[in-house]
Design a protein around this motif. Structure first.
Motif, short mmCIF file in Angstrom:
data_model
loop_
_atom_site.label_atom_id
_atom_site.label_comp_id
_atom_site.label_asym_id
_atom_site.label_seq_id
_atom_site.Cartn_x
_atom_site.Cartn_y
_atom_site.Cartn_z
N GLN A 80 53.06 48.53 63.68
CA GLN A 80 51.98 49.01 62.81
C GLN A 80 50.96 48.06 63.00
N LEU A 81 51.19 46.93 62.83
CA LEU A 81 50.30 45.74 62.77
C LEU A 81 49.69 45.50 64.20
N GLN A 82 50.31 45.70 65.49
CA GLN A 82 49.51 45.77 66.51
C GLN A 82 48.51 46.76 66.61
N ALA A 83 48.99 48.17 66.29
CA ALA A 83 48.04 49.14 66.24
C ALA A 83 46.76 48.92 65.28
N LEU A 84 47.02 48.35 64.29
CA LEU A 84 45.95 47.98 63.42
C LEU A 84 44.95 46.83 64.19
N ILE A 85 45.61 45.76 64.54
CA ILE A 85 44.79 44.90 65.41
C ILE A 85 44.07 45.40 66.76
N ALA A 86 44.66 46.52 67.24
CA ALA A 86 43.71 47.17 68.35
C ALA A 86 42.71 47.96 67.59
N GLU A 87 43.07 48.49 66.53
CA GLU A 87 41.94 49.56 65.86
C GLU A 87 40.93 48.34 65.26
N LYS A 88 41.14 47.30 64.95
CA LYS A 88 40.06 46.31 64.46
C LYS A 88 39.49 45.86 65.50
N LYS A 89 39.93 45.55 66.81
CA LYS A 89 39.27 45.03 68.01
C LYS A 89 38.27 45.97 68.39
N MET A 90 38.78 47.32 68.41
CA MET A 90 37.77 48.22 68.85
C MET A 90 36.65 48.49 67.92
N GLN A 91 36.89 48.38 66.47
CA GLN A 91 35.92 48.39 65.53
C GLN A 91 34.91 47.19 65.92
N LEU A 92 35.39 45.98 65.89
CA LEU A 92 34.62 44.95 66.31
C LEU A 92 33.65 45.06 67.39
N GLU A 93 34.35 45.61 68.57
CA GLU A 93 33.61 45.86 69.75
C GLU A 93 32.33 46.82 69.43
N ARG A 94 32.63 47.90 68.72
CA ARG A 94 31.65 48.77 68.27
C ARG A 94 30.45 48.05 67.56
N TYR A 95 31.00 47.10 66.48
CA TYR A 95 30.02 46.36 65.85
C TYR A 95 29.21 45.68 66.48
N ARG A 96 29.81 45.02 67.57
CA ARG A 96 29.13 43.99 68.20
C ARG A 96 27.87 44.74 69.21
N ILE A 97 28.31 45.95 69.81
CA ILE A 97 27.67 46.85 70.49
C ILE A 97 26.54 47.43 69.50
N GLU A 98 26.76 47.58 68.34
CA GLU A 98 25.82 48.26 67.47
C GLU A 98 24.79 47.04 66.95
N TYR A 99 25.39 45.71 66.93
CA TYR A 99 24.40 44.63 66.41
C TYR A 99 23.42 44.49 67.63
N GLU A 100 23.89 44.26 69.05
CA GLU A 100 23.21 44.13 70.05
C GLU A 100 22.13 45.18 70.28
N THR A 101 22.53 46.30 69.88
CA THR A 101 21.38 47.50 70.01
C THR A 101 20.57 47.15 68.87
N LEU A 102 20.92 46.96 67.72
CA LEU A 102 19.94 46.77 66.66
C LEU A 102 18.91 45.50 66.89
N CYS A 103 19.68 44.49 67.55
CA CYS A 103 18.71 43.24 67.88
C CYS A 103 17.72 43.49 68.92
N LYS A 104 18.09 44.66 69.82
CA LYS A 104 17.19 44.87 70.95
C LYS A 104 16.07 45.77 70.07
N ILE A 105 16.56 46.75 69.37
CA ILE A 105 15.55 47.58 68.80
C ILE A 105 14.53 46.74 67.83
N GLU A 106 15.06 45.64 67.15
CA GLU A 106 14.30 44.55 66.22
C GLU A 106 13.23 44.07 67.35
N ALA A 107 13.85 43.57 68.45
CA ALA A 107 12.86 42.80 69.31
C ALA A 107 11.65 43.91 69.74
N ASP A 108 12.33 45.01 70.10
CA ASP A 108 11.42 45.96 70.69
C ASP A 108 10.04 46.21 69.41
#
Length: 132
Positions: free
Chosen positions: A92-120
């Protein structure tokens, strides 16, 4: 002579000069055999008591061993159960870790996208301000 005549009739005198039906040697052997039999019976009874107490002791030890065996089986089953619970918890903890990693990756991509939009948008604002 009288003793011989009585002896042929099966009558004998003992050491106290009492008339007996049995020969004194046979009577003595019979008495000795009776004493030996009594001693043998006493030894057999003592042996039976010893064997009885030994059987009782062995039964008690068998019950104690069976009880300890059941405790050991219970402890082993408990340990197996705990191990399975830990394994399930780990999964269960491994599944939670994998889920949190995926969420972190989504947030990182969203942050990069927002930074690009902000720069634009900053670039657009800068161009808009310079055009005026």
């Amino acid at each position: 002579m009288a003793q011989a005549a009585l002896g042929s009739a099966g009558l004998h005198f003992d050491e106290l000069n009492k008339l007996r039906v049995l020969d004194p040697d046979v009577a003595q052997q019979t008495a000795q055999l009776r004493e030996e039999c009594k001693a043998f019976v006493d030894k057999i009874l003592e042996f039976q008591k010893t064997v009885g107490s030994l059987i009782e002791l062995v039964d008690q030890l068998a019950k104690a061993a069976e009880s300890e065996k059941m405790k050991a089986i219970g402890a082993r089953n408990l340990l197996k159960s705990i191990a399975k619970q830990r394994e399930a918890q780990e999964q269960q903890l491994q599944a939670l870790i994998a889920e949190k990693k995926m969420q972190l990756e989504r947030y990182r991509i969203e942050y990069e996208t927002l930074c690009k939009i902000e720069a634009d948008q900053n670039e657009f604002i800068d161009q808009f301000i310079f055009q005026k």
